[in-house]
Design a protein around this motif. Structure first.
Motif, PDB file in Angstrom:
ATOM      1  N   HIS A 141      31.898  -0.154 -24.058  1.00 44.20           N
ATOM      2  CA  HIS A 141      32.253   1.391 -23.872  1.00 44.20           C
ATOM      3  C   HIS A 141      33.516   1.547 -22.994  1.00 44.20           C
ATOM      4  O   HIS A 141      33.280   0.555 -21.948  1.00 44.20           O
ATOM      5  CB  HIS A 141      31.277   2.152 -23.514  1.00 44.20           C
ATOM      6  N   PRO A 142      34.408   2.327 -23.111  1.00 42.77           N
ATOM      7  CA  PRO A 142      35.589   2.453 -22.160  1.00 42.77           C
ATOM      8  C   PRO A 142      35.216   2.601 -20.647  1.00 42.77           C
ATOM      9  O   PRO A 142      36.061   2.346 -19.814  1.00 42.77           O
ATOM     10  CB  PRO A 142      36.479   3.483 -22.774  1.00 42.77           C
ATOM     11  N   VAL A 143      34.288   3.488 -20.404  1.00 42.77           N
ATOM     12  CA  VAL A 143      33.901   3.687 -18.974  1.00 42.77           C
ATOM     13  C   VAL A 143      33.548   2.462 -18.298  1.00 42.77           C
ATOM     14  O   VAL A 143      33.510   2.574 -16.999  1.00 42.77           O
ATOM     15  CB  VAL A 143      32.501   4.671 -19.224  1.00 42.77           C
ATOM     16  N   VAL A 144      32.800   1.405 -18.960  1.00 41.66           N
ATOM     17  CA  VAL A 144      32.463   0.424 -18.166  1.00 41.66           C
ATOM     18  C   VAL A 144      33.255  -0.943 -18.642  1.00 41.66           C
ATOM     19  O   VAL A 144      33.030  -2.037 -18.669  1.00 41.66           O
ATOM     20  CB  VAL A 144      30.890   0.236 -18.372  1.00 41.66           C
ATOM     21  N   ALA A 145      34.438  -0.975 -19.434  1.00 43.37           N
ATOM     22  CA  ALA A 145      35.410  -1.799 -19.993  1.00 43.37           C
ATOM     23  C   ALA A 145      35.778  -2.832 -18.997  1.00 43.37           C
ATOM     24  O   ALA A 145      35.989  -2.709 -17.794  1.00 43.37           O
ATOM     25  CB  ALA A 145      36.511  -1.355 -20.550  1.00 43.37           C
ATOM     26  N   PRO A 146      35.632  -4.158 -19.487  1.00 43.64           N
ATOM     27  CA  PRO A 146      36.052  -5.499 -18.771  1.00 43.64           C
ATOM     28  C   PRO A 146      37.515  -5.075 -18.186  1.00 43.64           C
ATOM     29  O   PRO A 146      38.569  -4.495 -18.650  1.00 43.64           O
ATOM     30  CB  PRO A 146      36.065  -6.611 -19.640  1.00 43.64           C
ATOM     31  N   GLN A 147      37.629  -5.740 -16.861  1.00 39.90           N
ATOM     32  CA  GLN A 147      38.649  -5.562 -16.276  1.00 39.90           C
ATOM     33  C   GLN A 147      39.264  -7.187 -16.108  1.00 39.90           C
ATOM     34  O   GLN A 147      38.691  -8.017 -16.284  1.00 39.90           O
ATOM     35  CB  GLN A 147      38.704  -5.052 -14.851  1.00 39.90           C
ATOM     36  N   GLU A 148      40.674  -7.034 -15.804  1.00 41.34           N
ATOM     37  CA  GLU A 148      41.072  -8.613 -15.701  1.00 41.34           C
ATOM     38  C   GLU A 148      40.408  -9.436 -14.582  1.00 41.34           C
ATOM     39  O   GLU A 148      39.825  -9.015 -13.522  1.00 41.34           O
ATOM     40  CB  GLU A 148      42.546  -8.470 -15.223  1.00 41.34           C
ATOM     41  N   GLY A 149      40.116 -10.574 -15.309  1.00 39.44           N
ATOM     42  CA  GLY A 149      39.277 -11.646 -14.522  1.00 39.44           C
ATOM     43  C   GLY A 149      37.655 -11.525 -14.958  1.00 39.44           C
ATOM     44  O   GLY A 149      37.120 -12.490 -14.687  1.00 39.44           O
ATOM     45  N   ASP A 150      37.171 -10.534 -15.593  1.00 41.77           N
ATOM     46  CA  ASP A 150      35.827 -10.423 -16.071  1.00 41.77           C
ATOM     47  C   ASP A 150      35.716 -11.643 -17.185  1.00 41.77           C
ATOM     48  O   ASP A 150      36.709 -11.739 -17.870  1.00 41.77           O
ATOM     49  CB  ASP A 150      35.542  -9.016 -16.661  1.00 41.77           C
ATOM     50  N   ILE A 151      34.721 -11.750 -17.624  1.00 38.45           N
ATOM     51  CA  ILE A 151      34.380 -12.749 -18.778  1.00 38.45           C
ATOM     52  C   ILE A 151      33.784 -11.840 -19.691  1.00 38.45           C
ATOM     53  O   ILE A 151      32.701 -11.066 -19.532  1.00 38.45           O
ATOM     54  CB  ILE A 151      33.282 -13.762 -18.236  1.00 38.45           C
ATOM     55  N   LYS A 152      33.969 -12.227 -20.815  1.00 43.73           N
ATOM     56  CA  LYS A 152      33.331 -11.763 -22.116  1.00 43.73           C
ATOM     57  C   LYS A 152      32.725 -12.866 -22.993  1.00 43.73           C
ATOM     58  O   LYS A 152      33.292 -13.742 -23.233  1.00 43.73           O
ATOM     59  CB  LYS A 152      34.051 -10.958 -23.048  1.00 43.73           C
ATOM     60  N   VAL A 153      31.242 -12.624 -23.380  1.00 43.66           N
ATOM     61  CA  VAL A 153      30.664 -13.548 -23.940  1.00 43.66           C
ATOM     62  C   VAL A 153      30.016 -12.896 -25.403  1.00 43.66           C
ATOM     63  O   VAL A 153      29.559 -11.841 -25.269  1.00 43.66           O
ATOM     64  CB  VAL A 153      29.230 -13.928 -23.219  1.00 43.66           C
ATOM     65  N   VAL A 154      30.221 -13.393 -26.431  1.00 50.67           N
ATOM     66  CA  VAL A 154      29.609 -12.734 -27.605  1.00 50.67           C
ATOM     67  C   VAL A 154      28.544 -13.567 -28.168  1.00 50.67           C
ATOM     68  O   VAL A 154      28.407 -14.818 -28.027  1.00 50.67           O
ATOM     69  CB  VAL A 154      30.739 -13.059 -28.931  1.00 50.67           C
ATOM     70  N   LYS A 155      27.506 -12.990 -28.448  1.00 51.72           N
ATOM     71  CA  LYS A 155      26.232 -13.400 -28.917  1.00 51.72           C
ATOM     72  C   LYS A 155      25.906 -13.185 -30.288  1.00 51.72           C
ATOM     73  O   LYS A 155      26.516 -12.161 -30.853  1.00 51.72           O
ATOM     74  CB  LYS A 155      25.059 -13.061 -27.970  1.00 51.72           C
ATOM     75  N   ARG A 156      24.981 -13.989 -31.077  1.00 54.98           N
ATOM     76  CA  ARG A 156      24.616 -13.608 -32.399  1.00 54.98           C
ATOM     77  C   ARG A 156      23.220 -13.267 -32.828  1.00 54.98           C
ATOM     78  O   ARG A 156      22.742 -13.065 -33.716  1.00 54.98           O
ATOM     79  CB  ARG A 156      25.003 -14.763 -33.292  1.00 54.98           C
ATOM     80  N   ARG A 157      22.413 -13.208 -31.402  1.00 52.75           N
ATOM     81  CA  ARG A 157      21.193 -12.690 -31.538  1.00 52.75           C
ATOM     82  C   ARG A 157      20.729 -11.653 -30.345  1.00 52.75           C
ATOM     83  O   ARG A 157      21.676 -11.441 -29.808  1.00 52.75           O
ATOM     84  CB  ARG A 157      20.156 -13.940 -31.358  1.00 52.75           C
ATOM     85  N   VAL A 158      19.433 -11.455 -30.208  1.00 57.45           N
ATOM     86  CA  VAL A 158      19.118 -10.459 -29.274  1.00 57.45           C
ATOM     87  C   VAL A 158      19.207 -10.879 -27.969  1.00 57.45           C
ATOM     88  O   VAL A 158      20.077 -10.251 -27.086  1.00 57.45           O
ATOM     89  CB  VAL A 158      17.761  -9.933 -29.477  1.00 57.45           C
ATOM     90  N   SER A 159      18.745 -12.062 -27.500  1.00 57.83           N
ATOM     91  CA  SER A 159      18.978 -12.458 -26.097  1.00 57.83           C
ATOM     92  C   SER A 159      20.586 -12.732 -25.907  1.00 57.83           C
ATOM     93  O   SER A 159      21.255 -13.375 -26.709  1.00 57.83           O
ATOM     94  CB  SER A 159      18.357 -13.886 -26.156  1.00 57.83           C
ATOM     95  N   ALA A 160      21.114 -12.671 -24.473  1.00 57.72           N
ATOM     96  CA  ALA A 160      22.242 -12.949 -24.197  1.00 57.72           C
ATOM     97  C   ALA A 160      22.603 -14.428 -24.477  1.00 57.72           C
ATOM     98  O   ALA A 160      23.945 -14.749 -24.401  1.00 57.72           O
ATOM     99  CB  ALA A 160      22.541 -12.398 -22.611  1.00 57.72           C
ATOM    100  N   PHE A 161      21.698 -15.316 -24.383  1.00 58.48           N
ATOM    101  CA  PHE A 161      21.688 -16.556 -24.702  1.00 58.48           C
ATOM    102  C   PHE A 161      22.036 -17.028 -26.198  1.00 58.48           C
ATOM    103  O   PHE A 161      22.187 -18.214 -26.454  1.00 58.48           O
ATOM    104  CB  PHE A 161      20.708 -17.452 -23.795  1.00 58.48           C
ATOM    105  N   GLY A 162      21.307 -16.079 -27.026  1.00 59.53           N
ATOM    106  CA  GLY A 162      21.300 -16.443 -28.359  1.00 59.53           C
ATOM    107  C   GLY A 162      22.602 -16.756 -29.179  1.00 59.53           C
ATOM    108  O   GLY A 162      23.000 -15.822 -29.419  1.00 59.53           O
ATOM    109  N   GLY A 163      23.117 -17.628 -29.672  1.00 55.32           N
ATOM    110  CA  GLY A 163      24.108 -18.175 -30.217  1.00 55.32           C
ATOM    111  C   GLY A 163      25.334 -17.876 -29.796  1.00 55.32           C
ATOM    112  O   GLY A 163      26.445 -17.667 -30.183  1.00 55.32           O
ATOM    113  N   SER A 164      25.363 -18.046 -28.243  1.00 53.94           N
ATOM    114  CA  SER A 164      26.586 -17.923 -27.321  1.00 53.94           C
ATOM    115  C   SER A 164      26.615 -18.978 -26.587  1.00 53.94           C
ATOM    116  O   SER A 164      25.541 -19.716 -26.440  1.00 53.94           O
ATOM    117  CB  SER A 164      26.355 -16.549 -26.457  1.00 53.94           C
ATOM    118  N   ASP A 165      27.709 -19.028 -25.763  1.00 51.05           N
ATOM    119  CA  ASP A 165      28.116 -19.945 -24.616  1.00 51.05           C
ATOM    120  C   ASP A 165      27.663 -19.570 -23.371  1.00 51.05           C
ATOM    121  O   ASP A 165      28.346 -20.110 -22.390  1.00 51.05           O
ATOM    122  CB  ASP A 165      29.345 -20.544 -24.834  1.00 51.05           C
ATOM    123  N   LEU A 166      26.830 -18.605 -23.097  1.00 48.85           N
ATOM    124  CA  LEU A 166      26.503 -17.921 -21.882  1.00 48.85           C
ATOM    125  C   LEU A 166      25.947 -19.027 -21.042  1.00 48.85           C
ATOM    126  O   LEU A 166      26.532 -18.936 -19.739  1.00 48.85           O
ATOM    127  CB  LEU A 166      25.334 -16.571 -22.072  1.00 48.85           C
TER     128      LEU A 166
END
Length: 189
Positions: free
Chosen positions: A85-110
Motif C-alpha cells: 500500500h502506498p501509505v507504507v510503501a518501501p523506501q530505498e534500503g528497505d527489503i522486500k521478501v515474497v512468500k508463497r504461503r501464509v507464514s512470512a517464512f513459507g516459500g520465501s527466503d526470509l
C-alpha cells in the motif's frame, strides 16, 4: 548481540482493501510511523508480500484459503493487488521478501535474509492477525527469534479473533505492545 528488524507483512493493496477503510487507514499510518522510527534507529525494515505465479502452481487443492485465492485468480505477480500500500510503501534500503504461503517464512527466503543481517529480534505487524501474523509468530518462536507484535499494526476482519490473539494467544510466545510504546522505546535507545 543481535539486531532487531521490523517486518510489515501483507500490507498490500488487495489485502488492506478487504479491511474496514477507517481501521485500515489508521493501521497504515501507524505502520508508516513505525517504519520511519525503525529506519532512524538503523533497524532493517522488511516488507513481506504474498504473490503467486500465473495459474497459482504453488497452491494445492486441499488448502481451503489457497483454493479461494486460486479460484479468484488473486495475488498474481505483477497485479496491482500485490503492491505494498502506498501509505507504507518501501523506501530505498528497505527489503522486500515474497512468500508463497501464509507464514512470512513459507516459500520465501526470509530466514536467509534475517540470518545474513544477524537479526535475532523481530517486530511484527500485518494483515491479517489470524493469518500471516499468527503463522509467523508460531514459526518464528519455534526458530528462537525474540518477538514483539505491535497490536495496532495488525488487522483482522474478525475483531474478536484479533482480540483473542493479541490478548491471550500471542503473549505466550511474544511481547505484545502498541506501536506508540515501541516507537518511544526505539527513540530512547
Amino acid at each position: 548481540m543481535g539486531k532487531t528488524a521490523l517486518l510489515l507483512m501483507d500490507m498490500q493493496v488487495g489485502i488492506i482493501g478487504m479491511c474496514d477503510p477507517a481501521k485500515a487507514k489508521e493501521c497504515l499510518e501507524r505502520a508508516a510511523a513505525a517504519a520511519n522510527a525503525a529506519r532512524a534507529a538503523k533497524y532493517p525494515v522488511i516488507y513481506v508480500t504474498v504473490e503467486f505465479r500465473p495459474g497459482h502452481p504453488e497452491l494445492g487443492p486441499h488448502n481451503l484459503s489457497a483454493a479461494r485465492a486460486k479460484e479468484a485468480n488473486a495475488f498474481v505477480e505483477g497485479d496491482a493487488s500485490v503492491a505494498v500500500h502506498p501509505v507504507v510503501a518501501p523506501q530505498e534500503g528497505d527489503i522486500k521478501v515474497v512468500k508463497r504461503r501464509v507464514s512470512a517464512f513459507g516459500g520465501s527466503d526470509l530466514d536467509a535474509v534475517l540470518r545474513g543481517l544477524e537479526v535475532d529480534s523481530l517486530v511484527l505487524g500485518g494483515v491479517a492477525t489470524s493469518g500471516v501474523v499468527l503463522s509467523t509468530v508460531r514459526q518464528a518462536a519455534d526458530m528462537d527469534f525474540k518477538l514483539t507484535v505491535l497490536e495496532d499494526l495488525c488487522l483482522d476482519r474478525d475483531e474478536e479473533v484479533h482480540r483473542v490473539l493479541v490478548q491471550k494467544v500471542f503473549p505466550k510466545q511474544t511481547t505484545v505492545k502498541s506501536s506508540t510504546e515501541w516507537i518511544q522505546e526505539v527513540v530512547k535507545a
